[in-house]
Scaffold this motif. Sequence first.
Motif, PDB file in Angstrom:
ATOM      1  N   PHE A 103     -11.116   0.648   1.082  1.00 46.82           N
ATOM      2  CA  PHE A 103     -10.377   1.569   1.424  1.00 46.82           C
ATOM      3  C   PHE A 103     -10.243   2.617   0.687  1.00 46.82           C
ATOM      4  CE2 PHE A 103      -7.890  -1.354   4.583  1.00 46.82           C
ATOM      5  CZ  PHE A 103      -8.193  -0.918   5.685  1.00 46.82           C
ATOM      6  N   GLU A 104     -10.264   2.122  -0.625  1.00 53.71           N
ATOM      7  CA  GLU A 104     -10.425   3.019  -1.875  1.00 53.71           C
ATOM      8  C   GLU A 104     -11.634   3.919  -1.645  1.00 53.71           C
ATOM      9  OE1 GLU A 104      -9.432   2.876  -6.552  1.00 53.71           O
ATOM     10  OE2 GLU A 104     -10.456   1.189  -5.715  1.00 53.71           O
ATOM     11  N   GLU A 105     -13.114   3.235  -1.560  1.00 53.39           N
ATOM     12  CA  GLU A 105     -14.113   4.103  -1.346  1.00 53.39           C
ATOM     13  C   GLU A 105     -13.980   5.138  -0.054  1.00 53.39           C
ATOM     14  OE1 GLU A 105     -16.732   0.781  -0.629  1.00 53.39           O
ATOM     15  OE2 GLU A 105     -17.023   0.262  -2.910  1.00 53.39           O
ATOM     16  N   ASP A 106     -13.182   4.950   0.931  1.00 56.02           N
ATOM     17  CA  ASP A 106     -12.931   5.641   2.124  1.00 56.02           C
ATOM     18  C   ASP A 106     -12.095   6.750   1.689  1.00 56.02           C
ATOM     19  OD1 ASP A 106     -14.853   4.291   3.546  1.00 56.02           O
ATOM     20  OD2 ASP A 106     -13.449   3.185   4.583  1.00 56.02           O
ATOM     21  N   GLY A 107     -11.412   6.915   0.533  1.00 58.55           N
ATOM     22  CA  GLY A 107     -10.762   7.756   0.065  1.00 58.55           C
ATOM     23  C   GLY A 107      -9.253   7.638   0.350  1.00 58.55           C
ATOM     24  N   LEU A 108      -8.804   6.540   0.661  1.00 57.88           N
ATOM     25  CA  LEU A 108      -7.249   6.299   0.717  1.00 57.88           C
ATOM     26  C   LEU A 108      -6.560   6.004  -0.330  1.00 57.88           C
ATOM     27  CD1 LEU A 108      -7.313   4.077   4.198  1.00 57.88           C
ATOM     28  CD2 LEU A 108      -6.971   6.625   3.972  1.00 57.88           C
ATOM     29  N   THR A 109      -5.259   6.110  -0.373  1.00 58.22           N
ATOM     30  CA  THR A 109      -4.354   5.835  -1.496  1.00 58.22           C
ATOM     31  C   THR A 109      -4.391   4.539  -1.791  1.00 58.22           C
ATOM     32  OG1 THR A 109      -3.731   8.004  -1.663  1.00 58.22           O
ATOM     33  CG2 THR A 109      -2.468   6.311  -2.788  1.00 58.22           C
ATOM     34  N   ILE A 110      -4.561   3.832  -2.776  1.00 64.92           N
ATOM     35  CA  ILE A 110      -4.072   2.514  -3.427  1.00 64.92           C
ATOM     36  C   ILE A 110      -2.614   2.599  -3.854  1.00 64.92           C
ATOM     37  CG2 ILE A 110      -4.678   0.397  -4.263  1.00 64.92           C
ATOM     38  CD1 ILE A 110      -6.617   1.348  -2.234  1.00 64.92           C
ATOM     39  N   GLU A 111      -1.637   2.014  -3.228  1.00 60.08           N
ATOM     40  CA  GLU A 111       0.005   2.222  -3.830  1.00 60.08           C
ATOM     41  C   GLU A 111      -0.089   0.976  -4.986  1.00 60.08           C
ATOM     42  OE1 GLU A 111       3.832   1.371  -1.572  1.00 60.08           O
ATOM     43  OE2 GLU A 111       3.597   3.458  -1.845  1.00 60.08           O
ATOM     44  N   SER A 112      -0.696  -0.152  -4.659  1.00 57.77           N
ATOM     45  CA  SER A 112      -0.493  -1.176  -5.070  1.00 57.77           C
ATOM     46  C   SER A 112      -1.763  -2.062  -5.312  1.00 57.77           C
ATOM     47  CB  SER A 112       0.580  -2.254  -4.748  1.00 57.77           C
ATOM     48  OG  SER A 112       0.732  -3.344  -5.559  1.00 57.77           O
ATOM     49  N   ARG A 113      -2.295  -2.293  -6.377  1.00 61.08           N
ATOM     50  CA  ARG A 113      -3.783  -3.090  -6.416  1.00 61.08           C
ATOM     51  C   ARG A 113      -3.282  -4.597  -6.254  1.00 61.08           C
ATOM     52  NH1 ARG A 113      -7.874  -0.191  -6.947  1.00 61.08           N
ATOM     53  NH2 ARG A 113      -7.655   1.818  -7.851  1.00 61.08           N
ATOM     54  N   PRO A 114      -4.440  -5.262  -5.710  1.00 61.59           N
ATOM     55  CA  PRO A 114      -4.283  -6.701  -5.568  1.00 61.59           C
ATOM     56  C   PRO A 114      -3.316  -7.478  -6.751  1.00 61.59           C
ATOM     57  CG  PRO A 114      -6.401  -6.168  -5.001  1.00 61.59           C
ATOM     58  CD  PRO A 114      -5.828  -4.965  -5.812  1.00 61.59           C
ATOM     59  N   ARG A 115      -2.377  -8.200  -6.231  1.00 59.47           N
ATOM     60  CA  ARG A 115      -1.969  -8.903  -7.301  1.00 59.47           C
ATOM     61  C   ARG A 115      -1.019 -10.025  -6.680  1.00 59.47           C
ATOM     62  NH1 ARG A 115       3.252  -7.480  -5.776  1.00 59.47           N
ATOM     63  NH2 ARG A 115       3.970  -5.520  -5.031  1.00 59.47           N
ATOM     64  N   VAL A 116      -0.485 -11.201  -7.326  1.00 62.39           N
ATOM     65  CA  VAL A 116       0.176 -12.176  -6.814  1.00 62.39           C
ATOM     66  C   VAL A 116       1.736 -11.763  -6.912  1.00 62.39           C
ATOM     67  CG1 VAL A 116       1.023 -14.630  -7.002  1.00 62.39           C
ATOM     68  CG2 VAL A 116      -1.283 -13.923  -7.242  1.00 62.39           C
ATOM     69  N   THR A 117       2.222 -11.601  -5.631  1.00 61.58           N
ATOM     70  CA  THR A 117       3.920 -11.214  -5.375  1.00 61.58           C
ATOM     71  C   THR A 117       4.828 -12.670  -5.865  1.00 61.58           C
ATOM     72  OG1 THR A 117       3.918 -12.045  -3.396  1.00 61.58           O
ATOM     73  CG2 THR A 117       3.085  -9.843  -3.685  1.00 61.58           C
ATOM     74  N   GLY A 118       6.007 -12.166  -6.311  1.00 59.29           N
ATOM     75  CA  GLY A 118       7.177 -12.946  -6.360  1.00 59.29           C
ATOM     76  C   GLY A 118       7.035 -14.354  -5.358  1.00 59.29           C
ATOM     77  N   ASP A 119       6.725 -14.072  -4.082  1.00 61.73           N
ATOM     78  CA  ASP A 119       6.881 -15.209  -3.160  1.00 61.73           C
ATOM     79  C   ASP A 119       5.686 -15.886  -3.038  1.00 61.73           C
ATOM     80  OD1 ASP A 119       5.809 -13.122  -1.810  1.00 61.73           O
ATOM     81  OD2 ASP A 119       6.923 -13.128  -0.168  1.00 61.73           O
TER      82      ASP A 119
END
Length: 50
Positions: A14-30
């Motif tokens: 998606f990033e290569e296609d030009g879309l905005t990454i609001e939050s990079r991959p991460r482990v959430t609180g849940d």
Amino acid sequence: MGSKTEVDRMTRRFEEDGLTIESRPRVTGDGYYESVILDPEGNRIELVGE
């Protein structure tokens, strides 16, 4: 729901296609592994893996 590898792969694509990454991959609180992408209209798309 996909794997961590799939979340990483799709986030890069998606990033290569030009879309905005609001939050990079991460482990959430849940305990989920996710990233958040914004589509061209500003809608949030959550990519989730385990």
